[in-house]
Design a protein around this motif. Sequence first.
Motif, PDB file in Angstrom:
ATOM      1  N   LYS A  85       0.831  -1.085   0.028  1.00  0.00           N
ATOM      2  CA  LYS A  85       0.114  -0.155   0.126  1.00  0.00           C
ATOM      3  C   LYS A  85       1.078   1.270   0.037  1.00  0.00           C
ATOM      4  O   LYS A  85       1.682   1.458   0.818  1.00  0.00           O
ATOM      5  CB  LYS A  85      -0.990   0.071   1.122  1.00  0.00           C
ATOM      6  CG  LYS A  85      -2.057   0.914   1.162  1.00  0.00           C
ATOM      7  CD  LYS A  85      -2.758   0.935   2.442  1.00  0.00           C
ATOM      8  CE  LYS A  85      -3.422  -0.449   2.709  1.00  0.00           C
ATOM      9  NZ  LYS A  85      -4.069  -0.400   4.069  1.00  0.00           N
ATOM     10  N   ASP A  86       0.789   2.064  -0.913  1.00  0.00           N
ATOM     11  CA  ASP A  86       1.248   3.324  -0.774  1.00  0.00           C
ATOM     12  C   ASP A  86       2.984   3.240  -0.902  1.00  0.00           C
ATOM     13  O   ASP A  86       3.520   3.743  -0.254  1.00  0.00           O
ATOM     14  CB  ASP A  86       0.788   4.415   0.248  1.00  0.00           C
ATOM     15  CG  ASP A  86      -0.444   4.835   0.021  1.00  0.00           C
ATOM     16  OD1 ASP A  86      -1.125   4.657  -1.140  1.00  0.00           O
ATOM     17  OD2 ASP A  86      -1.122   4.727   1.199  1.00  0.00           O
ATOM     18  N   ASN A  87       3.234   2.340  -1.597  1.00  0.00           N
ATOM     19  CA  ASN A  87       4.944   1.900  -1.631  1.00  0.00           C
ATOM     20  C   ASN A  87       5.439   1.831  -0.484  1.00  0.00           C
ATOM     21  O   ASN A  87       6.508   2.033  -0.289  1.00  0.00           O
ATOM     22  CB  ASN A  87       5.658   3.224  -2.398  1.00  0.00           C
ATOM     23  CG  ASN A  87       5.211   3.341  -3.960  1.00  0.00           C
ATOM     24  OD1 ASN A  87       4.986   2.284  -4.590  1.00  0.00           O
ATOM     25  ND2 ASN A  87       5.051   4.569  -4.410  1.00  0.00           N
ATOM     26  N   HIS A  88       4.782   1.418   0.688  1.00  0.00           N
ATOM     27  CA  HIS A  88       5.125   1.163   2.117  1.00  0.00           C
ATOM     28  C   HIS A  88       5.940  -0.152   1.773  1.00  0.00           C
ATOM     29  O   HIS A  88       5.616  -1.017   0.973  1.00  0.00           O
ATOM     30  CB  HIS A  88       4.007   1.106   2.930  1.00  0.00           C
ATOM     31  CG  HIS A  88       4.518   1.260   4.364  1.00  0.00           C
ATOM     32  ND1 HIS A  88       4.886   0.007   5.072  1.00  0.00           N
ATOM     33  CD2 HIS A  88       4.690   2.178   5.101  1.00  0.00           C
ATOM     34  CE1 HIS A  88       4.976   0.335   6.420  1.00  0.00           C
ATOM     35  NE2 HIS A  88       5.040   1.708   6.277  1.00  0.00           N
ATOM     36  N   TRP A  89       6.939  -0.451   2.667  1.00  0.00           N
ATOM     37  CA  TRP A  89       7.678  -1.843   2.961  1.00  0.00           C
ATOM     38  C   TRP A  89       6.714  -2.952   3.212  1.00  0.00           C
ATOM     39  O   TRP A  89       6.874  -4.108   2.680  1.00  0.00           O
ATOM     40  CB  TRP A  89       8.818  -1.638   3.736  1.00  0.00           C
ATOM     41  CG  TRP A  89       8.426  -1.465   5.166  1.00  0.00           C
ATOM     42  CD1 TRP A  89       7.963  -0.333   5.904  1.00  0.00           C
ATOM     43  CD2 TRP A  89       7.911  -2.608   6.052  1.00  0.00           C
ATOM     44  NE1 TRP A  89       7.906  -0.618   7.226  1.00  0.00           N
ATOM     45  CE2 TRP A  89       7.599  -2.086   7.322  1.00  0.00           C
ATOM     46  CE3 TRP A  89       8.014  -3.866   5.827  1.00  0.00           C
ATOM     47  CZ2 TRP A  89       7.241  -2.607   8.449  1.00  0.00           C
ATOM     48  CZ3 TRP A  89       7.781  -4.838   7.165  1.00  0.00           C
ATOM     49  CH2 TRP A  89       7.385  -3.997   8.317  1.00  0.00           C
ATOM     50  N   SER A  90       5.604  -2.651   4.281  1.00  0.00           N
ATOM     51  CA  SER A  90       5.061  -3.761   4.420  1.00  0.00           C
ATOM     52  C   SER A  90       4.155  -4.493   3.471  1.00  0.00           C
ATOM     53  O   SER A  90       3.592  -3.924   2.514  1.00  0.00           O
ATOM     54  CB  SER A  90       3.983  -3.423   5.695  1.00  0.00           C
ATOM     55  OG  SER A  90       3.241  -2.635   5.450  1.00  0.00           O
ATOM     56  N   LEU A  91       3.572  -5.787   3.423  1.00  0.00           N
ATOM     57  CA  LEU A  91       2.777  -6.673   2.706  1.00  0.00           C
ATOM     58  C   LEU A  91       1.459  -6.569   3.334  1.00  0.00           C
ATOM     59  O   LEU A  91       1.449  -7.165   4.527  1.00  0.00           O
ATOM     60  CB  LEU A  91       3.603  -7.747   2.417  1.00  0.00           C
ATOM     61  CG  LEU A  91       3.094  -8.715   0.981  1.00  0.00           C
ATOM     62  CD1 LEU A  91       3.215  -7.981  -0.181  1.00  0.00           C
ATOM     63  CD2 LEU A  91       3.869  -9.977   1.119  1.00  0.00           C
ATOM     64  N   ASN A  92       0.543  -6.484   2.642  1.00  0.00           N
ATOM     65  CA  ASN A  92      -0.955  -6.714   2.842  1.00  0.00           C
ATOM     66  C   ASN A  92      -1.278  -8.142   2.204  1.00  0.00           C
ATOM     67  O   ASN A  92      -1.167  -8.264   0.938  1.00  0.00           O
ATOM     68  CB  ASN A  92      -1.697  -5.739   2.307  1.00  0.00           C
ATOM     69  CG  ASN A  92      -1.491  -4.392   3.221  1.00  0.00           C
ATOM     70  OD1 ASN A  92      -2.102  -4.019   4.056  1.00  0.00           O
ATOM     71  ND2 ASN A  92      -0.542  -3.544   2.705  1.00  0.00           N
ATOM     72  N   ILE A  93      -1.407  -9.009   3.042  1.00  0.00           N
ATOM     73  CA  ILE A  93      -1.916 -10.528   2.617  1.00  0.00           C
ATOM     74  C   ILE A  93      -3.375 -10.977   2.775  1.00  0.00           C
ATOM     75  O   ILE A  93      -3.705 -10.629   4.037  1.00  0.00           O
ATOM     76  CB  ILE A  93      -0.869 -11.266   3.213  1.00  0.00           C
ATOM     77  CG1 ILE A  93       0.582 -11.203   2.882  1.00  0.00           C
ATOM     78  CG2 ILE A  93      -1.341 -12.829   2.429  1.00  0.00           C
ATOM     79  CD1 ILE A  93       1.443 -11.770   3.478  1.00  0.00           C
ATOM     80  N   LYS A  94      -4.090 -11.423   1.985  1.00  0.00           N
ATOM     81  CA  LYS A  94      -5.268 -11.909   2.243  1.00  0.00           C
ATOM     82  C   LYS A  94      -5.218 -13.432   2.306  1.00  0.00           C
ATOM     83  O   LYS A  94      -4.572 -14.150   1.714  1.00  0.00           O
ATOM     84  CB  LYS A  94      -6.215 -11.596   1.150  1.00  0.00           C
ATOM     85  CG  LYS A  94      -6.723 -10.175   1.153  1.00  0.00           C
ATOM     86  CD  LYS A  94      -7.598 -10.172  -0.275  1.00  0.00           C
ATOM     87  CE  LYS A  94      -8.091  -8.804  -0.353  1.00  0.00           C
ATOM     88  NZ  LYS A  94      -8.930  -8.307  -1.586  1.00  0.00           N
ATOM     89  N   SER A  95      -5.745 -13.900   3.485  1.00  0.00           N
ATOM     90  CA  SER A  95      -5.184 -15.380   3.790  1.00  0.00           C
ATOM     91  C   SER A  95      -6.782 -15.894   4.259  1.00  0.00           C
ATOM     92  O   SER A  95      -7.541 -15.452   4.528  1.00  0.00           O
ATOM     93  CB  SER A  95      -4.395 -15.480   5.075  1.00  0.00           C
ATOM     94  OG  SER A  95      -5.020 -14.979   6.320  1.00  0.00           O
TER      95      SER A  95
END
Length: 156
Positions: A85-95
Amino acid sequence: MFRPLKRIKQQLSEDECKAILLNEPRGVLSVIGDDNYPYALPINFYYDATENKIYFHTGKEGHKLDSIKKNNKASFCVYDKGYHKDNHWSLNIKSVIVFGKISITENWSRDMMVSFCKRFTDDMEYINSEIDKFQKNTIVMCLEIEHMTGKLVNEA
């Protein structure tokens, strides 16, 4: 019997969960292994949306099969590739996590196995040759879904 999701705002709808099961080719199957230790393994699968069942294939012997014969309860986790999101380092994952019971059969239909294989290739010559080569030594396992939850997770 199954715990409700705590972070309800991150919960995925049933349709979103099913979409992940339809689109992702692999997950992690967890069963009760030797000495009651969890036994988790990466595995490919086929989700039949009409029947709302998950199918796996395996050889006729091994740790996974021995574990399922002792205790057929299992959980299965699948997650997507995620996004930033917004070139942020963290990853958003749907599980998605599924709970259910696994049954084992040596009498599976060729049509079902073709559908399974088509998740990975459309090469019918290859699919038919692989089915012909391995059908005598292949068992199909069916996970009857008893409970399914999905969640959007942010690594941060």
